[in-house]
Scaffold this motif. Structure first.
Motif, PDB file in Angstrom:
ATOM      1  N   THR A 155       0.826  -1.210   0.000  1.00  0.00           N
ATOM      2  CA  THR A 155       0.000   0.000   0.000  1.00  0.00           C
ATOM      3  C   THR A 155       0.859   1.259   0.000  1.00  0.00           C
ATOM      4  O   THR A 155       1.870   1.331   0.703  1.00  0.00           O
ATOM      5  CB  THR A 155      -0.917   0.000   1.232  1.00  0.00           C
ATOM      6  OG1 THR A 155      -1.677  -1.219   1.241  1.00  0.00           O
ATOM      7  CG2 THR A 155      -1.864   1.186   1.186  1.00  0.00           C
ATOM      8  N   LYS A 156       0.422   2.246  -0.758  1.00  0.00           N
ATOM      9  CA  LYS A 156       1.140   3.519  -0.797  1.00  0.00           C
ATOM     10  C   LYS A 156       0.716   4.414   0.354  1.00  0.00           C
ATOM     11  O   LYS A 156      -0.451   4.462   0.731  1.00  0.00           O
ATOM     12  CB  LYS A 156       0.873   4.252  -2.108  1.00  0.00           C
ATOM     13  CG  LYS A 156       1.657   3.750  -3.304  1.00  0.00           C
ATOM     14  CD  LYS A 156       1.403   4.649  -4.494  1.00  0.00           C
ATOM     15  CE  LYS A 156       2.205   4.210  -5.712  1.00  0.00           C
ATOM     16  NZ  LYS A 156       1.975   5.115  -6.874  1.00  0.00           N
ATOM     17  N   GLU A 177      -2.667   8.863   4.584  1.00  0.00           N
ATOM     18  CA  GLU A 177      -3.155   7.769   3.737  1.00  0.00           C
ATOM     19  C   GLU A 177      -3.334   8.210   2.297  1.00  0.00           C
ATOM     20  O   GLU A 177      -3.039   7.462   1.366  1.00  0.00           O
ATOM     21  CB  GLU A 177      -4.486   7.253   4.295  1.00  0.00           C
ATOM     22  CG  GLU A 177      -5.035   6.040   3.558  1.00  0.00           C
ATOM     23  CD  GLU A 177      -6.318   5.532   4.177  1.00  0.00           C
ATOM     24  OE1 GLU A 177      -6.888   4.567   3.636  1.00  0.00           O
ATOM     25  OE2 GLU A 177      -6.756   6.098   5.198  1.00  0.00           O
ATOM     26  N   GLN A 178      -3.845   9.437   2.106  1.00  0.00           N
ATOM     27  CA  GLN A 178      -4.105   9.936   0.759  1.00  0.00           C
ATOM     28  C   GLN A 178      -2.821  10.407   0.094  1.00  0.00           C
ATOM     29  O   GLN A 178      -1.869  10.826   0.766  1.00  0.00           O
ATOM     30  CB  GLN A 178      -5.108  11.087   0.819  1.00  0.00           C
ATOM     31  CG  GLN A 178      -6.454  10.714   1.430  1.00  0.00           C
ATOM     32  CD  GLN A 178      -7.181   9.646   0.633  1.00  0.00           C
ATOM     33  OE1 GLN A 178      -7.141   9.639  -0.596  1.00  0.00           O
ATOM     34  NE2 GLN A 178      -7.837   8.737   1.346  1.00  0.00           N
ATOM     35  N   ALA A 182      -3.447  19.299  -0.955  1.00  0.00           N
ATOM     36  CA  ALA A 182      -3.249  20.544  -0.215  1.00  0.00           C
ATOM     37  C   ALA A 182      -3.707  20.437   1.230  1.00  0.00           C
ATOM     38  O   ALA A 182      -3.086  21.023   2.125  1.00  0.00           O
ATOM     39  CB  ALA A 182      -3.991  21.678  -0.924  1.00  0.00           C
ATOM     40  N   GLN A 183      -4.789  19.701   1.503  1.00  0.00           N
ATOM     41  CA  GLN A 183      -5.311  19.615   2.866  1.00  0.00           C
ATOM     42  C   GLN A 183      -4.298  18.974   3.812  1.00  0.00           C
ATOM     43  O   GLN A 183      -4.042  19.473   4.907  1.00  0.00           O
ATOM     44  CB  GLN A 183      -6.628  18.822   2.867  1.00  0.00           C
ATOM     45  CG  GLN A 183      -7.780  19.526   2.169  1.00  0.00           C
ATOM     46  CD  GLN A 183      -8.121  20.865   2.808  1.00  0.00           C
ATOM     47  OE1 GLN A 183      -8.053  21.027   4.028  1.00  0.00           O
ATOM     48  NE2 GLN A 183      -8.481  21.842   1.983  1.00  0.00           N
ATOM     49  N   ASP A 184      -3.720  17.853   3.394  1.00  0.00           N
ATOM     50  CA  ASP A 184      -2.734  17.180   4.252  1.00  0.00           C
ATOM     51  C   ASP A 184      -1.456  18.004   4.362  1.00  0.00           C
ATOM     52  O   ASP A 184      -0.807  18.025   5.418  1.00  0.00           O
ATOM     53  CB  ASP A 184      -2.421  15.788   3.694  1.00  0.00           C
ATOM     54  CG  ASP A 184      -3.593  14.835   3.839  1.00  0.00           C
ATOM     55  OD1 ASP A 184      -4.481  15.114   4.667  1.00  0.00           O
ATOM     56  OD2 ASP A 184      -3.626  13.811   3.126  1.00  0.00           O
ATOM     57  N   LEU A 268       4.127   3.251  10.581  1.00  0.00           N
ATOM     58  CA  LEU A 268       4.896   4.252   9.844  1.00  0.00           C
ATOM     59  C   LEU A 268       4.988   5.546  10.649  1.00  0.00           C
ATOM     60  O   LEU A 268       6.063   6.161  10.743  1.00  0.00           O
ATOM     61  CB  LEU A 268       4.242   4.518   8.485  1.00  0.00           C
ATOM     62  CG  LEU A 268       4.898   5.590   7.608  1.00  0.00           C
ATOM     63  CD1 LEU A 268       6.347   5.242   7.309  1.00  0.00           C
ATOM     64  CD2 LEU A 268       4.105   5.770   6.313  1.00  0.00           C
ATOM     65  N   SER A 269       3.888   5.964  11.263  1.00  0.00           N
ATOM     66  CA  SER A 269       3.887   7.185  12.057  1.00  0.00           C
ATOM     67  C   SER A 269       4.825   7.074  13.255  1.00  0.00           C
ATOM     68  O   SER A 269       5.561   8.018  13.576  1.00  0.00           O
ATOM     69  CB  SER A 269       2.460   7.486  12.526  1.00  0.00           C
ATOM     70  OG  SER A 269       2.419   8.685  13.263  1.00  0.00           O
TER      71      SER A 269
END
Length: 330
Positions: A155-156, A177-178, A182-184, A268-269
């Motif tokens: 998964t990316k 995840e996305q 711009a939001q992230d 990952l975080s």
């Protein structure tokens, strides 16, 4: 020379001065050679070897073993493992005791062991044209990195790396995840601004999540940055070297993450937090050399005079005029 030198007898001062003048040597040099002649005979007239009296290439098997052990550990943990990195690690762990080998000696040990990667076509560092802001908070760099997790579907995930240009301090690398949006990107910036303050400028590429001014548009991220007094700037199209510090940081981060193989976003975080802590506080940065030592990004960040934004909002009309100027040049 027409003078005959009798080393076994004294020479009067005037004759000696003339003798030295004819040979182009000083009187101290004459006495030095004479002293050597008395001790060594005619061999003293030939130059002595300038080679070191002790061979610095000689090191014990224990030293070799320790060097290779440290390198293996650094590689396993996903960190740089060249001679300088090994030397710094040994400085922290004291694995060599007081007889720590030099960086050059560590390099020779690695070369003899056949574990170095040689690339004769690689551009020499001295030919690089470097630039960096002089003070922390003058400019930050942001860039997105697509990373594949180690789950069954590979998964990316999207990682936003955010570093201070002058000190290389990681001010807020985060994952989402996305894919790049711009939001992230703004969420990453807001979290960093809340913790460290607002820089004068933010450098990015021309991705749609960051800056569209060179395409004649003004996006959400630019408007947000202007509202808090931060100027959004970009490099030229197809010129990633402008964001070179962030591009290089991608390699360091990717190597670390691959070594720990995260399977989901939570892992990952967590790894990103571990990475930031080690990168900022433990890993000496080879671009942060002061005298004969290298600083960590945290040391450079703390030592510098922070020169962030004055907080005055930037007029949106300026952003629109800037975007229009790029259109006019196209």
């Amino acid at each position: 020379t027409r003078f005959k030198c009798d080393w076994s007898s004294d020479v009067c001062s005037s004759d000696l001065s003339q003798f030295c003048k004819e040979l182009g040597i000083s009187r101290p040099s004459y006495y030095k050679v004479k002293e050597r002649f008395v001790a060594e005979g005619n061999k003293a007239l030939n130059p002595h070897s300038r080679a070191p009296k002790t061979d610095r290439r000689i090191y014990s098997d224990q030293t070799k073993t320790t060097v290779l052990r440290i390198r293996k550990r650094l590689a396993k943990d996903g960190w740089d493992n060249g001679p300088l990195s090994i030397w710094f690690e040994s400085l922290d762990t004291q694995e060599f005791g007081e007889l720590r080998p030099s960086v050059a000696t560590i390099g020779r040990i690695l070369a003899e062991a056949g574990v170095t990667k040689r690339n004769p076509r690689k551009r020499p560092r001295k030919s690089w044209l470097r630039f960096a802001r002089s003070h922390p908070m003058e400019m930050w760099q942001i860039d997105g990195l697509e990373y594949r997790l180690f789950d069954q579907d590979a998964t990316k995930a999207m990682i936003y790396q955010l570093i201070d240009d002058g000190s290389r301090f990681d001010v807020g690398t985060r994952c989402f995840e996305q894919m790049e949006n711009a939001q992230d990107a703004m969420e990453t910036l807001k979290a960093a601004f809340a913790e460290y303050g607002v820089p004068q400028q933010l450098l990015s590429d021309n991705g749609g999540a960051f800056n569209l001014s060179r395409q004649g548009l003004v996006n959400q991220t630019e408007i947000f940055l202007a509202s808090v007094g931060c100027e959004a700037i970009t490099g030229r199209f197809s010129h990633p070297q402008t964001q070179g510090k962030n591009e290089r940081s991608h390699n360091t981060l990717t190597r670390f993450l691959d070594a720990h193989a995260p399977h989901n976003l939570a892992e990952l975080s967590t790894l990103l937090e571990q990475y930031r802590n080690h990168y900022n506080h433990r890993r000496r940065h080879q671009a942060l050399k002061v005298g004969h030592t290298y600083l960590t990004p945290a040391q450079a960040w703390e030592a510098g005079d922070h020169r962030g934004s004055d907080g005055v909002a930037i007029d949106i009309a300026r952003l629109q005029a800037k975007a229009q100027s790029y259109l006019d040049k196209a």
